[in-house]
Design an enzyme around this catalytic site. Structure first.
Site, PDB file in Angstrom:
ATOM      1  N   TYR A 167      93.003  58.332  48.280  1.00  0.00           N
ATOM      2  CA  TYR A 167      93.326  59.572  47.568  1.00  0.00           C
ATOM      3  C   TYR A 167      94.834  59.699  47.387  1.00  0.00           C
ATOM      4  O   TYR A 167      95.295  60.560  46.635  1.00  0.00           O
ATOM      5  CB  TYR A 167      92.825  60.801  48.333  1.00  0.00           C
ATOM      6  CG  TYR A 167      91.323  60.899  48.489  1.00  0.00           C
ATOM      7  CD1 TYR A 167      90.448  59.998  47.883  1.00  0.00           C
ATOM      8  CD2 TYR A 167      90.770  61.917  49.260  1.00  0.00           C
ATOM      9  CE1 TYR A 167      89.087  60.097  48.049  1.00  0.00           C
ATOM     10  CE2 TYR A 167      89.404  62.039  49.435  1.00  0.00           C
ATOM     11  CZ  TYR A 167      88.561  61.120  48.838  1.00  0.00           C
ATOM     12  OH  TYR A 167      87.208  61.231  49.013  1.00  0.00           O
ATOM     13  N   ARG A 207      88.632  80.675  44.539  1.00  0.00           N
ATOM     14  CA  ARG A 207      87.494  79.761  44.587  1.00  0.00           C
ATOM     15  C   ARG A 207      87.351  79.152  45.973  1.00  0.00           C
ATOM     16  O   ARG A 207      86.242  79.012  46.488  1.00  0.00           O
ATOM     17  CB  ARG A 207      87.661  78.662  43.535  1.00  0.00           C
ATOM     18  CG  ARG A 207      86.563  77.605  43.546  1.00  0.00           C
ATOM     19  CD  ARG A 207      85.202  78.203  43.344  1.00  0.00           C
ATOM     20  NE  ARG A 207      85.061  78.858  42.067  1.00  0.00           N
ATOM     21  CZ  ARG A 207      83.999  79.583  41.708  1.00  0.00           C
ATOM     22  NH1 ARG A 207      83.014  79.764  42.571  1.00  0.00           N
ATOM     23  NH2 ARG A 207      83.954  80.154  40.516  1.00  0.00           N
ATOM     24  N   LEU A 222      78.918  70.187  44.243  1.00  0.00           N
ATOM     25  CA  LEU A 222      78.643  71.048  43.096  1.00  0.00           C
ATOM     26  C   LEU A 222      78.478  70.219  41.820  1.00  0.00           C
ATOM     27  O   LEU A 222      78.597  70.738  40.711  1.00  0.00           O
ATOM     28  CB  LEU A 222      79.777  72.072  42.923  1.00  0.00           C
ATOM     29  CG  LEU A 222      79.989  73.012  44.115  1.00  0.00           C
ATOM     30  CD1 LEU A 222      81.194  73.920  43.877  1.00  0.00           C
ATOM     31  CD2 LEU A 222      78.743  73.845  44.379  1.00  0.00           C
ATOM     32  N   SER A 254      85.739  81.874  48.019  1.00  0.00           N
ATOM     33  CA  SER A 254      84.326  82.124  47.710  1.00  0.00           C
ATOM     34  C   SER A 254      83.440  80.977  48.204  1.00  0.00           C
ATOM     35  O   SER A 254      82.295  81.203  48.612  1.00  0.00           O
ATOM     36  CB  SER A 254      84.131  82.343  46.209  1.00  0.00           C
ATOM     37  OG  SER A 254      84.351  81.151  45.472  1.00  0.00           O
ATOM     38  N   ASN A 255      83.960  79.757  48.191  1.00  0.00           N
ATOM     39  CA  ASN A 255      83.168  78.616  48.669  1.00  0.00           C
ATOM     40  C   ASN A 255      82.845  78.719  50.150  1.00  0.00           C
ATOM     41  O   ASN A 255      81.897  78.098  50.626  1.00  0.00           O
ATOM     42  CB  ASN A 255      83.919  77.306  48.403  1.00  0.00           C
ATOM     43  CG  ASN A 255      83.894  76.901  46.945  1.00  0.00           C
ATOM     44  OD1 ASN A 255      83.053  77.343  46.172  1.00  0.00           O
ATOM     45  ND2 ASN A 255      84.819  76.045  46.550  1.00  0.00           N
ATOM     46  N   LYS A 278      89.694  57.973  55.467  1.00  0.00           N
ATOM     47  CA  LYS A 278      88.854  56.817  55.177  1.00  0.00           C
ATOM     48  C   LYS A 278      89.691  55.570  54.951  1.00  0.00           C
ATOM     49  O   LYS A 278      90.756  55.636  54.325  1.00  0.00           O
ATOM     50  CB  LYS A 278      88.007  57.091  53.926  1.00  0.00           C
ATOM     51  CG  LYS A 278      87.291  58.423  53.931  1.00  0.00           C
ATOM     52  CD  LYS A 278      86.597  58.701  52.607  1.00  0.00           C
ATOM     53  CE  LYS A 278      86.121  60.130  52.521  1.00  0.00           C
ATOM     54  NZ  LYS A 278      87.227  61.092  52.318  1.00  0.00           N
ATOM     55  N   LYS A 302      85.952  71.118  46.590  1.00  0.00           N
ATOM     56  CA  LYS A 302      87.380  71.046  46.279  1.00  0.00           C
ATOM     57  C   LYS A 302      87.754  72.096  45.249  1.00  0.00           C
ATOM     58  O   LYS A 302      87.015  72.337  44.285  1.00  0.00           O
ATOM     59  CB  LYS A 302      87.721  69.667  45.722  1.00  0.00           C
ATOM     60  CG  LYS A 302      89.189  69.485  45.348  1.00  0.00           C
ATOM     61  CD  LYS A 302      89.370  68.333  44.376  1.00  0.00           C
ATOM     62  CE  LYS A 302      88.917  68.708  42.982  1.00  0.00           C
ATOM     63  NZ  LYS A 302      89.173  67.666  41.969  1.00  0.00           N
ATOM     64  N   SER A 303      88.892  72.732  45.451  1.00  0.00           N
ATOM     65  CA  SER A 303      89.469  73.612  44.451  1.00  0.00           C
ATOM     66  C   SER A 303      90.939  73.806  44.778  1.00  0.00           C
ATOM     67  O   SER A 303      91.334  73.735  45.943  1.00  0.00           O
ATOM     68  CB  SER A 303      88.760  74.978  44.430  1.00  0.00           C
ATOM     69  OG  SER A 303      89.369  75.824  43.471  1.00  0.00           O
TER      70      SER A 303
END
Length: 285
Positions: free
Chosen positions: A49, A234, A186, A237-238, A74, A228-229
């Site tokens: 990443y 968001r 999602l 809320s997740n 990872k 992810k956001s």
């Protein structure tokens, strides 16, 4: 925050924060700091990443004790040979500014998988890793490699959402209490999923949004999720999925959405070779 007990006895937060595709231009740092400030205590990153350093700095600057935060990273398949794997882990620890990582995964199931797994087992014994696991292993790949391992993985991080519920794989994993970690929980913003009538009707009933219904379903199915956001509202809320519960009938309706197919097929010919050519974790060495 709910926790899940892994097959090695370690306790992992059931919901975390994913950093895949968040750039290392300050965006990862800000997103992780925001997630931690909102109460998230599980951060998922990876060498491939290219943002481990910002994750580590955000955790350090948060003021939250390291022992209270679960970090997953990872090893990239480019580093599956023994000495490279050892160096890869040490590089991750340095970037994360930590003496240990809570969960370390083999990111892709190709190449010298057994050799890399042995390094993870040894690092776990040495206290550099608390839990070890794999990622993107299908039933066929699992049966190819895992029976040769001395230690059963604690998790298998795979694509998982209502459209792809990994039922055959989960039957195999359940025999050794291996937990599913869901990437793309999602559907990576799949509008067909988010606007599915079963999902939207439940969202209206529970006064939740579609994402919260999906995440709650996955949570009740026993999956560890880390949506992810980069948006504060968001991210918040997740996390708000524990003040309601889907009924058995509602869960069955969402289960009926399973297509048995995902966006990514790890069993397809040439995937390992393509991944090796697409990502070079040493390009900035």
């Amino acid at each position: 925050m709910e926790i899940i007990i892994l097959n090695d006895g370690n306790k992992i937060p059931s919901i975390g924060f994913g950093t895949f595709q968040i750039p290392a231009d300050g965006s990862t740092y800000e997103a992780v700091k925001t997630a931690l400030a909102l109460g998230i205590r599980h951060i998922d990153t990876a060498a491939a990443y290219f943002n481990e350093q910002e994750v580590g700095q955000a955790i350090k600057d948060s003021g939250i004790p390291r022992s209270e935060i679960w970090i997953t990273s990872k090893l990239w398949l480019q580093d599956y040979r023994t000495e490279a794997a050892k160096k890869g882990l040490e590089t991750s620890l340095k970037k994360l500014q930590s003496d240990y990582v809570d969960l370390y995964l083999l990111h892709q199931p190709y190449g010298e998988v057994g050799e890399a797994w042995t390094v993870l087992e040894e690092a776990k014994k040495a206290g550099k890793i608390r839990s070890i696991g794999v990622s993107n292993m299908t039933p066929a790949i699992w049966n190819k490699f895992v029976p040769q391992f001395s230690t059963v993985p604690a998790v298998n991080q795979v694509e998982f959402n209502p459209f792809f519920q990994q039922k055959p794989l989960r039957e195999i994993l359940s025999k050794n209490d291996v937990k599913i970690e869901a990437w793309a929980p999602l559907g990576q913003g799949n509008s067909k999923l988010l606007k599915n009538p079963i999902i939207t009707e439940l969202a209206e009933k529970y006064k939740k949004d579609a994402g919260q219904i999906i995440l709650r379903f996955e949570n009740q199915e026993g999956a560890i999720v880390f949506p992810k956001s980069t948006h504060k509202e968001r991210i918040k809320s997740n996390m708000e999925i524990f003040d309601f519960a889907l009924t058995d009938e509602e869960t069955a309706k969402i289960r009926s959405l399973d297509t048995g197919m995902g966006m990514h097929n790890p069993d397809a010919p040439g995937v390992g070779e393509w991944l090796l050519s697409a990502f070079d974790v040493h390009k900035n060495d």
